[in-house]
Design an enzyme around this catalytic site. Structure first.
Site, PDB file in Angstrom:
ATOM      1  N   ASN A 238      10.293   0.632   5.214  1.00 18.13           N
ATOM      2  CA  ASN A 238       9.309   1.527   4.953  1.00 18.13           C
ATOM      3  C   ASN A 238       7.956   1.458   5.719  1.00 18.13           C
ATOM      4  O   ASN A 238       7.195   2.229   5.981  1.00 18.13           O
ATOM      5  CB  ASN A 238       8.825   1.514   3.452  1.00 18.13           C
ATOM      6  CG  ASN A 238       7.227   2.163   3.161  1.00 18.13           C
ATOM      7  OD1 ASN A 238       7.205   3.285   3.024  1.00 18.13           O
ATOM      8  ND2 ASN A 238       6.480   1.214   3.085  1.00 18.13           N
TER       9      ASN A 238
ATOM     10  N   ASP B 144       5.099  -7.563   2.836  1.00 12.83           N
ATOM     11  CA  ASP B 144       3.802  -6.779   3.709  1.00 12.83           C
ATOM     12  C   ASP B 144       3.338  -7.776   4.830  1.00 12.83           C
ATOM     13  O   ASP B 144       3.837  -8.892   4.873  1.00 12.83           O
ATOM     14  CB  ASP B 144       2.813  -6.263   2.959  1.00 12.83           C
ATOM     15  CG  ASP B 144       2.160  -5.149   3.703  1.00 12.83           C
ATOM     16  OD1 ASP B 144       1.738  -5.106   4.538  1.00 12.83           O
ATOM     17  OD2 ASP B 144       2.573  -3.852   3.170  1.00 12.83           O
TER      18      ASP B 144
ATOM     19  N   TYR C 273       4.191   9.319  17.852  1.00 11.30           N
ATOM     20  CA  TYR C 273       4.856   9.166  16.196  1.00 11.30           C
ATOM     21  C   TYR C 273       5.829  10.101  16.050  1.00 11.30           C
ATOM     22  O   TYR C 273       6.900   9.765  15.479  1.00 11.30           O
ATOM     23  CB  TYR C 273       3.474  10.006  15.244  1.00 11.30           C
ATOM     24  CG  TYR C 273       3.927   9.654  13.902  1.00 11.30           C
ATOM     25  CD1 TYR C 273       3.493   8.236  13.504  1.00 11.30           C
ATOM     26  CD2 TYR C 273       4.217  10.681  13.054  1.00 11.30           C
ATOM     27  CE1 TYR C 273       3.758   8.065  12.075  1.00 11.30           C
ATOM     28  CE2 TYR C 273       4.229  10.271  11.902  1.00 11.30           C
ATOM     29  CZ  TYR C 273       4.220   9.143  11.193  1.00 11.30           C
ATOM     30  OH  TYR C 273       4.548   8.850   9.958  1.00 11.30           O
TER      31      TYR C 273
ATOM     32  N   SER D 235       0.703  -1.136  -0.090  1.00 12.56           N
ATOM     33  CA  SER D 235       0.223   0.088   0.027  1.00 12.56           C
ATOM     34  C   SER D 235       0.774   1.147  -0.171  1.00 12.56           C
ATOM     35  O   SER D 235       1.976   1.176   0.254  1.00 12.56           O
ATOM     36  CB  SER D 235      -0.805   0.042   1.279  1.00 12.56           C
ATOM     37  OG  SER D 235      -1.463   1.284   1.553  1.00 12.56           O
ATOM     38  N   GLY D 236       0.308   2.250  -0.254  1.00  6.81           N
ATOM     39  CA  GLY D 236       0.881   3.783  -0.180  1.00  6.81           C
ATOM     40  C   GLY D 236       2.206   3.713  -0.697  1.00  6.81           C
ATOM     41  O   GLY D 236       2.603   3.281  -1.943  1.00  6.81           O
TER      42      GLY D 236
ATOM     43  N   ASP E  63       6.301  -9.625   8.589  1.00  8.16           N
ATOM     44  CA  ASP E  63       5.967  -8.926   9.814  1.00  8.16           C
ATOM     45  C   ASP E  63       7.183  -8.196  10.392  1.00  8.16           C
ATOM     46  O   ASP E  63       7.947  -8.768  10.750  1.00  8.16           O
ATOM     47  CB  ASP E  63       4.888  -9.584  10.409  1.00  8.16           C
ATOM     48  CG  ASP E  63       4.447  -8.618  11.814  1.00  8.16           C
ATOM     49  OD1 ASP E  63       5.092  -7.576  11.893  1.00  8.16           O
ATOM     50  OD2 ASP E  63       3.706  -9.031  12.445  1.00  8.16           O
TER      51      ASP E  63
ATOM     52  N   THR F 183      -2.237   8.414   1.439  1.00 10.72           N
ATOM     53  CA  THR F 183      -2.095   6.882   1.327  1.00 10.72           C
ATOM     54  C   THR F 183      -3.277   6.416   2.249  1.00 10.72           C
ATOM     55  O   THR F 183      -4.133   7.101   2.800  1.00 10.72           O
ATOM     56  CB  THR F 183      -0.788   6.575   2.222  1.00 10.72           C
ATOM     57  OG1 THR F 183      -0.758   6.742   3.429  1.00 10.72           O
ATOM     58  CG2 THR F 183       0.443   7.052   1.456  1.00 10.72           C
TER      59      THR F 183
END
Ligand SMILES: NC(=O)c1ccc[n+]([C@@H]2O[C@H](COP(=O)([O-])OP(=O)(O)OC[C@H]3O[C@@H](n4cnc5c(N)ncnc54)[C@H](O)[C@@H]3O)[C@@H](O)[C@H]2O)c1
Length: 272
Positions: free
Chosen positions: A90, A31, A155, A10-11, A63, A190
Site C-alpha cells: 500500500n 511504515d 504518477y 496513515s491513510g 521502508d 488522507t
C-alpha cells in the site's frame, strides 16, 4: 489470516490495518518510522478511521525501498507466524507535474517507492507464497493507473505499471494457488499530498483540493477493499467515481478523450 500492510501509519494503510485487526486477523503494520508511536497518530487526515480504533498488535519499520527491510520483515513473518496469507503493498507517495516541470530526480523518487516498492515486496514474498501454495498479494495502485489525467505523468505511469505488474503476477502465480488483486481508487481523504513532489505548484494546489475535499474517507475505501477481496476480485474499483471514470474510458473513448483534453485546456488557460 496473517496480514502484512505497508504504509500502515496513515491513510488507507492505517484504515486497512484496523479493519483487518477488527475482524480478527493478525496484522503486521509497517511504515517508515522506527517507533510506532512516531508513526501511528491515531488520527489521520482521512476523517474516517477514528471510528475504527483497533490497533494492530505488531509493528515494524519497513521502508519499501530497502531490500534489507523486506528480508527482515519476511524473516519476522516466518519466525512469528510460519507464513503469510495477505501481503498489502500500500505504501506510496504523490507525484506528478507537467512534463517539463517534473524533474528526472522526481521521476526516480516516485518509481523507486510506488513501483519498485511493490516489486520488491512481491519478490520478497513470492517464494514463500509459492511454497505454501496459498496467499494473496494486494497492490494499491490508483484510478490514475487506468485513466490518465494530464499533468500527472509520473504518477499515472507508475500506477499503470502497478496495474500491469499485478495482472502479470495474478496470471503467473495462479497455477501455484497464489492470487493477486490491484486496487484502483479515485481521490479520498488522507495525508497523501504532504508527500507531493513534481515541481508544479498549480497542479499541487489542484490535486490537494481533490484529495482534501473528497467526500470519500480512507475507511470507506478500506471497507470496499475487504469486500472486494472477499469476492475474490482481481481488479478492485472501490468507489463510484472510480467505477464511472473507468466505465467511460471503456465505453466511450471519444468522450473520455474530450474530457481530459478539456482539463488540459483549463490548465493552459491558467498559464496565460
Ligand atoms: N489518497 C488518495 O486520493 C489516493 C488515491 C488513489 C490511490 N492512493 C494510493 O493509496 C496508497 C496509500 O496512500 P494514502 O492516500 O493513504 O496516503 P498517506 O500519505 O496518508 O499514507 C501513505 C503511507 O505510506 C508511507 N510511506 C511513504 N513512503 C514510504 C516508504 N518508502 N516505505 C514505507 N512506507 C512509506 C507514509 O509514511 C504513509 O504512512 C498510496 O499507494 C497512494 O498512491 C491514494
Amino acid at each position: 489470516m496473517r496480514v502484512l500492510v505497508t504504509g500502515a501509519a496513515s491513510g488507507l494503510g492505517l484504515a486497512l490495518a484496523r479493519r483487518f485487526t477488527e475482524r480478527g486477523d493478525r496484522v503486521l503494520a509497517t511504515d517508515l518510522a522506527a517507533d510506532p508511536r512516531d508513526a501511528a497518530t491515531g488520527t489521520s487526515a482521512d476523517g474516517g478511521t477514528d471510528a475504527h480504533t483497533a490497533a494492530p498488535a505488531a509493528y515494524r519499520r519497513l521502508d519499501v525501498r530497502s531490500e534489507t527491510d523486506w528480508d527482515s520483515a519476511r524473516a519476522w513473518v516466518e519466525a512469528e507466524w510460519g507464513g503469510l496469507d495477505v501481503l498489502v503493498n500500500n505504501a506510496g507517495v504523490a507525484g506528478g507535474g507537467r512534463i517539463e516541470l517534473c524533474s528526472m530526480d522526481d521521476w526516480s523518487w516516485i518509481v523507486d517507492i510506488n513501483l519498485f516498492g511493490v516489486v520488491r515486496g512481491t519478490r520478497a514474498f513470492t517464494p514463500l507464497l509459492k511454497e505454501q501454495g496459498s496467499g494473496r498479494i494486494v497492490n494499491v495502485a490508483s484510478l490514475a493507473g487506468l485513466v490518465h489525467p494530464p499533468g500527472m505523468g509520473s504518477y499515472n505511469a507508475v500506477k499503470a505499471a502497478v496495474v500491469a505488474f499485478s495482472e502479470t503476477v495474478a496470471h503467473e502465480l495462479a497455477p501455484y494457488g497464489v492470487g493477486c488483486s490491484v486496487v484502483c481508487p479515485s481521490y479520498f481523504r488522507t495525508n497523501l499530498m504532504a508527500s507531493l513532489r513534481g515541481g508544479d505548484t498549480d497542479l499541487a494546489a489542484h490535486m490537494t483540493q481533490l484529495v482534501d475535499k473528497s467526500p470519500i474517507s480512507a475507511d470507506d475505501i478500506a471497507a470496499a477493499v475487504l469486500d472486494g477481496l472477499d469476492r475474490g476480485e482481481e481488479l478492485i474499483l472501490p468507489d463510484e467515481p472510480a467505477r464511472a471514470a473507468y466505465a467511460l474510458k471503456l465505453g466511450d473513448r471519444a468522450a473520455y478523450d474530450a474530457q481530459l483534453r478539456a482539463t488540459a485546456a483549463r490548465v493552459k488557460e491558467r498559464e496565460a
